[in-house]
Design an enzyme around this catalytic site. Structure first.
Site, PDB file in Angstrom:
ATOM      1  N   TYR A  31      62.948 -39.147 -63.516  1.00 40.65           N
ATOM      2  CA  TYR A  31      62.832 -38.758 -65.055  1.00 40.65           C
ATOM      3  C   TYR A  31      61.328 -39.325 -65.305  1.00 40.65           C
ATOM      4  O   TYR A  31      61.093 -39.817 -66.404  1.00 40.65           O
ATOM      5  CB  TYR A  31      63.731 -39.275 -66.046  1.00 40.65           C
ATOM      6  CG  TYR A  31      63.721 -38.576 -67.504  1.00 40.65           C
ATOM      7  CD1 TYR A  31      64.424 -37.432 -67.685  1.00 40.65           C
ATOM      8  CD2 TYR A  31      62.862 -39.331 -68.403  1.00 40.65           C
ATOM      9  CE1 TYR A  31      64.202 -36.656 -68.680  1.00 40.65           C
ATOM     10  CE2 TYR A  31      63.187 -38.561 -69.911  1.00 40.65           C
ATOM     11  CZ  TYR A  31      63.871 -37.499 -69.835  1.00 40.65           C
ATOM     12  OH  TYR A  31      63.765 -36.574 -71.105  1.00 40.65           O
ATOM     13  N   GLY A  32      60.365 -38.871 -64.445  1.00 46.33           N
ATOM     14  CA  GLY A  32      59.040 -39.398 -64.303  1.00 46.33           C
ATOM     15  C   GLY A  32      58.078 -38.193 -65.043  1.00 46.33           C
ATOM     16  O   GLY A  32      58.686 -37.328 -66.082  1.00 46.33           O
ATOM     17  N   SER A  33      57.102 -38.081 -64.570  1.00 46.42           N
ATOM     18  CA  SER A  33      56.117 -36.742 -65.102  1.00 46.42           C
ATOM     19  C   SER A  33      56.883 -35.578 -65.043  1.00 46.42           C
ATOM     20  O   SER A  33      56.827 -34.715 -65.679  1.00 46.42           O
ATOM     21  CB  SER A  33      54.819 -36.760 -64.231  1.00 46.42           C
ATOM     22  OG  SER A  33      53.936 -35.719 -64.626  1.00 46.42           O
ATOM     23  N   ASP A  89      57.451 -39.148 -53.276  1.00 48.30           N
ATOM     24  CA  ASP A  89      57.703 -38.559 -51.913  1.00 48.30           C
ATOM     25  C   ASP A  89      58.194 -39.900 -51.082  1.00 48.30           C
ATOM     26  O   ASP A  89      59.180 -39.650 -50.215  1.00 48.30           O
ATOM     27  CB  ASP A  89      56.265 -38.241 -51.342  1.00 48.30           C
ATOM     28  CG  ASP A  89      55.974 -36.813 -51.865  1.00 48.30           C
ATOM     29  OD1 ASP A  89      56.655 -36.140 -52.121  1.00 48.30           O
ATOM     30  OD2 ASP A  89      54.636 -36.660 -51.854  1.00 48.30           O
ATOM     31  N   GLN A  92      61.921 -40.651 -51.246  1.00 46.64           N
ATOM     32  CA  GLN A  92      63.004 -39.723 -51.265  1.00 46.64           C
ATOM     33  C   GLN A  92      63.875 -39.687 -49.947  1.00 46.64           C
ATOM     34  O   GLN A  92      65.058 -39.430 -50.146  1.00 46.64           O
ATOM     35  CB  GLN A  92      62.385 -38.121 -51.395  1.00 46.64           C
ATOM     36  CG  GLN A  92      61.823 -37.897 -52.603  1.00 46.64           C
ATOM     37  CD  GLN A  92      61.221 -36.512 -52.662  1.00 46.64           C
ATOM     38  OE1 GLN A  92      61.265 -35.659 -51.790  1.00 46.64           O
ATOM     39  NE2 GLN A  92      60.411 -36.240 -53.583  1.00 46.64           N
ATOM     40  N   HIS A 114      57.832 -30.657 -54.469  1.00 41.47           N
ATOM     41  CA  HIS A 114      56.819 -30.614 -53.479  1.00 41.47           C
ATOM     42  C   HIS A 114      57.488 -30.632 -51.926  1.00 41.47           C
ATOM     43  O   HIS A 114      58.523 -31.213 -51.882  1.00 41.47           O
ATOM     44  CB  HIS A 114      55.956 -32.218 -53.625  1.00 41.47           C
ATOM     45  CG  HIS A 114      54.752 -32.209 -52.564  1.00 41.47           C
ATOM     46  ND1 HIS A 114      54.289 -31.192 -52.106  1.00 41.47           N
ATOM     47  CD2 HIS A 114      54.614 -33.502 -52.010  1.00 41.47           C
ATOM     48  CE1 HIS A 114      53.077 -31.867 -51.402  1.00 41.47           C
ATOM     49  NE2 HIS A 114      53.483 -32.995 -51.062  1.00 41.47           N
ATOM     50  N   ASP A 197      48.311 -28.723 -50.071  1.00 36.23           N
ATOM     51  CA  ASP A 197      48.346 -29.731 -51.264  1.00 36.23           C
ATOM     52  C   ASP A 197      47.555 -31.131 -50.722  1.00 36.23           C
ATOM     53  O   ASP A 197      46.630 -31.656 -51.487  1.00 36.23           O
ATOM     54  CB  ASP A 197      49.796 -29.982 -51.629  1.00 36.23           C
ATOM     55  CG  ASP A 197      49.934 -30.860 -52.873  1.00 36.23           C
ATOM     56  OD1 ASP A 197      49.333 -30.535 -54.039  1.00 36.23           O
ATOM     57  OD2 ASP A 197      50.185 -32.128 -52.551  1.00 36.23           O
ATOM     58  N   GLU A 233      24.557 -39.279 -64.472  1.00 37.77           N
ATOM     59  CA  GLU A 233      24.483 -38.288 -63.585  1.00 37.77           C
ATOM     60  C   GLU A 233      25.480 -37.926 -62.474  1.00 37.77           C
ATOM     61  O   GLU A 233      25.586 -36.806 -62.148  1.00 37.77           O
ATOM     62  CB  GLU A 233      22.952 -38.385 -62.910  1.00 37.77           C
ATOM     63  CG  GLU A 233      21.875 -38.311 -64.057  1.00 37.77           C
ATOM     64  CD  GLU A 233      21.794 -37.065 -65.138  1.00 37.77           C
ATOM     65  OE1 GLU A 233      22.273 -36.003 -64.479  1.00 37.77           O
ATOM     66  OE2 GLU A 233      21.619 -37.471 -66.027  1.00 37.77           O
TER      67      GLU A 233
END
Length: 338
Positions: A31-33, A89, A92, A114, A197, A233
């Site tokens: 239940y993260g991002s 990742d 899991q 992913h 990715d 810059e």
């Protein structure tokens, strides 16, 4: 109806049947991002969603406050028809071995945001498990916000195993349920998504960009220029350029900048990104494709992230960061902190 972009099929809500998810028991693990966005968007699309977490998770109360039934991961998986893994990742594979794999019922649909663990065989589901991916091309807060506003973030979908014969329909419905069908859902593969990715992150977006910024800043300081101008810059104005590219590609960026900047772009860019640079980038890609990067990353994770923590410590006190903190205090429009 489905369209085509440069040979890739693109699906929209009209091509997706949310009905294939209706009545199914859905568990979102994490239940993260991304986890909170998928769970909330699917819930508001009319789906029966349970959130699976560790009992010690700081997100447990947040998920309950959002109205979800929250269970420990193993319990959330038991009896679920569709399980979506949206944890980091590096966590899991162990979680799959201990809590997810042993509790998946035959014929269940196992989803990923992913392709990392499937592509590198860190998770190998049984042949009776349907495996798909739904990867929004944006961070979770954007997936959630755009859905709430009535639009969505484009999603990539892929199918790795399809014993039930309808896994693509499940993947499309999932993508549509989180808002992807409002923007476009594009077909890919676990291999394509994972390798591009990782390469993009390492060679361009994160590794390449930060190294280039740091090098430019240091070279100007070595030559005697003050850190304020060097920061403006080499760091501050990066956002202006990236925003133009984001909005209209390299063409809009070059149209918008001065003739002086455009001439320098064309004449000096190839001196910085040389054939030797491209050779090293190809080597980076080979490390990704061979699984070397994945093995190195996971080995460091098993070792308490020793190398990652060392890198963080080494860069925390860099002058470029100190200068940036001071200058950002002059910019009330810039969001401060993390």
């Amino acid at each position: 109806m489905a369209g085509n972009i440069l040979g890739t099929t693109v699906y929209y809500d009209a091509d997706c049947d949310l009905g294939v998810l209706v009545g199914k028991k859905i568990s979102v693990i994490g239940y993260g991002s991304q986890g909170h966005a998928h769970a909330l968007n699917l819930k508001e699309s009319g789906m029966d969603v349970t959130v699976g977490l560790r009992k010690s998770s700081k997100s447990w109360d947040k998920a309950e406050e959002a109205g979800f039934t929250v269970k420990e991961t193993a319990e959330a998986v038991k009896g679920a028809d569709v399980v979506m893994i949206l944890t980091p990742d590096e966590l899991q594979a162990d979680m799959y071995a201990s809590d997810i794999g042993p509790n998946l019922k035959a014929g269940a649909y196992l989803g990923f945001g992913h392709g990392f663990n499937i592509r590198f065989n860190k998770i190998v589901p049984g042949e009776e498990i349907n495996v798909f991916m739904c990867a929004p091309k944006g961070p979770g807060h954007l997936v959630r916000r755009t859905y709430s506003e009535g639009s969505g973030v484009p999603c990539l979908v892929a199918v790795e195993q399809d014993p039930s014969g309808d896994t693509k329909e499940i993947a499309l419905a999932w993508a549509s349920g989180i808002g992807g069908g409002r923007a476009g859902i594009l077909e890919t593969s676990f291999t394509q998504e994972t390798e591009t990715d990782l390469f993009g992150e390492q060679a361009v977006l994160c590794g390449g960009l930060t190294a280039l910024i740091q090098a430019g800043f240091e070279i100007l300081l070595e030559a005697g220029y003050d850190p304020v101008n060097a920061y403006f810059e080499c760091v501050h104005e990066m956002k202006l350029i990236v925003d133009l590219i984001y909005e209209g590609g390299l063409e809009k960026m070059r149209y918008s900048i001065s003739n002086t900047a455009e001439y320098g772009d064309f004449t000096v860019g190839p001196r910085i990104i040389t054939e030797e640079t491209k050779k090293e980038m190809r080597a980076v890609l080979e490390d990704i494709k061979s699984g070397k990067f994945a093995d190195d990353f996971l080995a460091d994770s098993r070792n308490g992230q020793a190398r990652l923590k060392q890198y963080r410590e080494e860069t925390a006190g860099l002058e470029i960061e100190e200068v940036g903190r001071e200058l950002r205090n002059l910019m009330p429009w810039v969001k401060k902190g993390f």
